[in-house]
Design an enzyme around this catalytic site. Structure first.
Site, PDB file in Angstrom:
ATOM      1  N   GLU A   1       0.884  -1.289  -0.063  1.00  9.48           N
ATOM      2  CA  GLU A   1      -0.118  -0.024   0.059  1.00  9.48           C
ATOM      3  C   GLU A   1       0.846   1.275  -0.094  1.00  9.48           C
ATOM      4  O   GLU A   1       0.430   2.120  -0.676  1.00  9.48           O
ATOM      5  CB  GLU A   1      -0.682  -0.078   1.129  1.00  9.48           C
TER       6      GLU A   1
ATOM      7  N   THR B   1      -3.126  12.403  -5.743  1.00 16.42           N
ATOM      8  CA  THR B   1      -3.045  12.111  -4.083  1.00 16.42           C
ATOM      9  C   THR B   1      -2.405  13.559  -3.624  1.00 16.42           C
ATOM     10  O   THR B   1      -2.927  13.940  -2.416  1.00 16.42           O
ATOM     11  CB  THR B   1      -2.052  11.052  -3.964  1.00 16.42           C
TER      12      THR B   1
END
Lengths: 328, 328
Positions: B149, B202
């Site tokens: 992740e 992001t």
């Protein structure tokens, strides 16, 4: 205010009462711990070994009258007394041809941080409600009690009132509208509370708090609160212990409490699940599993304060799941 | 890292495997919704109608090899691929004389905000663990998946990984040490998720967040999160609905999502218990009671985006209480 005077109200609940025989009630209104580490401004729990006693009596003369106060020097005039103000708020919402007399036997020292004003505010409205056949539910009683609490704390909050009325652990989700949740808790949960007899001015304990906090701290705090609620639901003492951390408020307010860090460390060493400031202090609470651990924590806390010249009270109490109750 | 190579490990779990017949496994790795309104950075839930499929195969050649990717254009080199990085993290912790080949059939679009990278990171380690006799528990698998992740999101967090692995609602109490709580939820809870096909970087969705927030907002947020956990435990749909409010993050990030407010209003009108940003967006989720309401919300959300020139996907899903699972 949820409840207005209405003739329908008068003709049902109150007139039902008039055929009732109960004219006087003695109640126990418990001390409470608000904030509970990670639950600043929302969480609280109820004690059963410390509390005030009050007698509420129906009298012919209309109005609210405080006839006797023992324990501490507090105003007799209803409008200036926390118990009187909440009683007046409720009295204005009902329509009766009689009044109430209130006797207050105060054991919880005002300013100790274990819900002294909340106990007074709750006791009068709980007792009156019993005497008139319980027309109001506990959330409605909290609405009245908030008015009394506001006299003492200068703002409308319910984090001591809710556990005093509902018992156990409570989460005040919101004040407007008032929404109170009763969180279950493990059977064998005990609190030990030490009250160092120093004065912390409410204005000082408020002023010391920041108006903004780091987002990262807020996240840690809500992770802890969510986990504590889960731990209470699942009787998970280890998780309760892991969650009883206050990264937001304690670093500020603990500075106002002499020996806070020493008491905290001693209590944790003696087996406390967690330790924190009770309300806005100066009392310090711990939670633990079982009475013997709670008693050991009492000794550990005493040892710290015995080395100072500060007087203190100390209490060990099971969590009181009932809240305010009738004594006779 | 919790688990190091050790000969004792090798001689028990892995050698047990060697007498096992399973050399290949096909798994379903689900999409997930992180944050869930008031649970920023800690809460998540698992979907069952959207997810990736992966085949993990034991091969003679030592190492981790990605042999096939369908759906989206992603790197084949294991060290550059989220599924590969988590697989490598686990592979380094075991001592085996074989390797793993991974096929990825990706249905969750990267960047959609419903845990695409988490599904990849979870799928490889879940599959490998099954093939070697489950030496690791789900928390340990999450530790490996965090490494994958982190490749995608540039930080170590588990709020999508935890629901993908554990299923249902999860609360990540802390990342170091990793502590994941499985929160129960009502049987009849459904999610509707719309994914507007826009790109939000992001970096932009992070940069828009304040580093400090008002204490009053933080209190409201943790009151809501505590209440949501209580509502999930007690199957209280009304409380779940009341608690699904994000006063901290949504006012910022919703600005990056076209028609957010219109979608939210339409979904609430169609009966949603609550609406929020899924992860860091751009997907928008709602929760509702029962599939027919979830279907109505789908139509309401579609109606809003149909009036724009933005393409979108939309999913209705029961809460998946199982998490990642074996298909064959």
């Amino acid at each position: 205010m949820l409840h207005k005077k209405s003739s329908s109200f008068c003709s049902s609940a109150v007139e039902n009462y008039l055929i009732d025989k109960m004219n006087e009630i003695k109640i126990f209104s418990p001390a409470t711990v608000a904030n509970v580490a990670c639950g600043f401004d929302v969480l609280g729990f109820c004690l059963d070994s410390v509390g005030d006693e009050m007698v509420i009596r129906k009298i012919e003369q209309k109005g609210i009258f405080i006839s006797h106060i023992e324990g501490f020097d507090l105003p007799y005039k209803a409008a200036l007394n926390v118990a009187g103000v909440s009683a007046l708020a409720m009295y204005e919402a009902i329509d009766v041809d009689f009044g109430f007399e209130i006797e207050i036997y105060k054991n919880i020292k005002p300013g100790s941080g274990i819900g002294s004003s909340a106990a007074s505010a709750v006791g009068s409205v709980f007792g009156m409600n019993e005497l008139i056949g319980r027309p109001f539910n506990k959330t409605q009683l909290t609405e009245f009690a908030i008015k009394g609490e506001a006299l003492a704390s200068k703002c409308e909050h319910a984090d001591n009132l809710a556990p005093a009325l509902f018992g156990g652990f409570t989460l005040v989700k919101s004040v407007a509208p008032l929404k109170i949740l009763n969180i279950p808790s493990p059977e064998d949960l005990y609190a030990t509370i030490i009250h160092p007899q120093i004065e912390i001015k409410t204005s000082e304990s408020r002023a010391i708090l920041p108006s903004n906090i780091p987002l990262s701290q807020a996240i840690e705090q809500w992770a802890n609160l969510g986990s504590l609620v889960h731990g209470l639901h699942t009787n998970d003492y280890e998780l309760i212990s892991d969650s009883l951390n206050d990264v937001v408020i304690e670093p500020y307010r603990s500075q106002l409490i002499p020996e806070f860090n020493a008491v905290k460390e001693a209590a944790l060493t003696a087996g406390a699940l967690g330790v924190g400031i009770s309300g806005s202090g100066p009392s310090i609470f711990s939670l633990s599993k079982g009475q013997s651990t709670a008693d050991n924590i009492k000794v550990a806390m005493q040892n710290v304060y015995s080395k100072t010249d500060i007087d203190f009270d100390i209490h060990v109490s099971k969590i009181n799941t009932e809240g305010v109750k009738i004594l006779k």
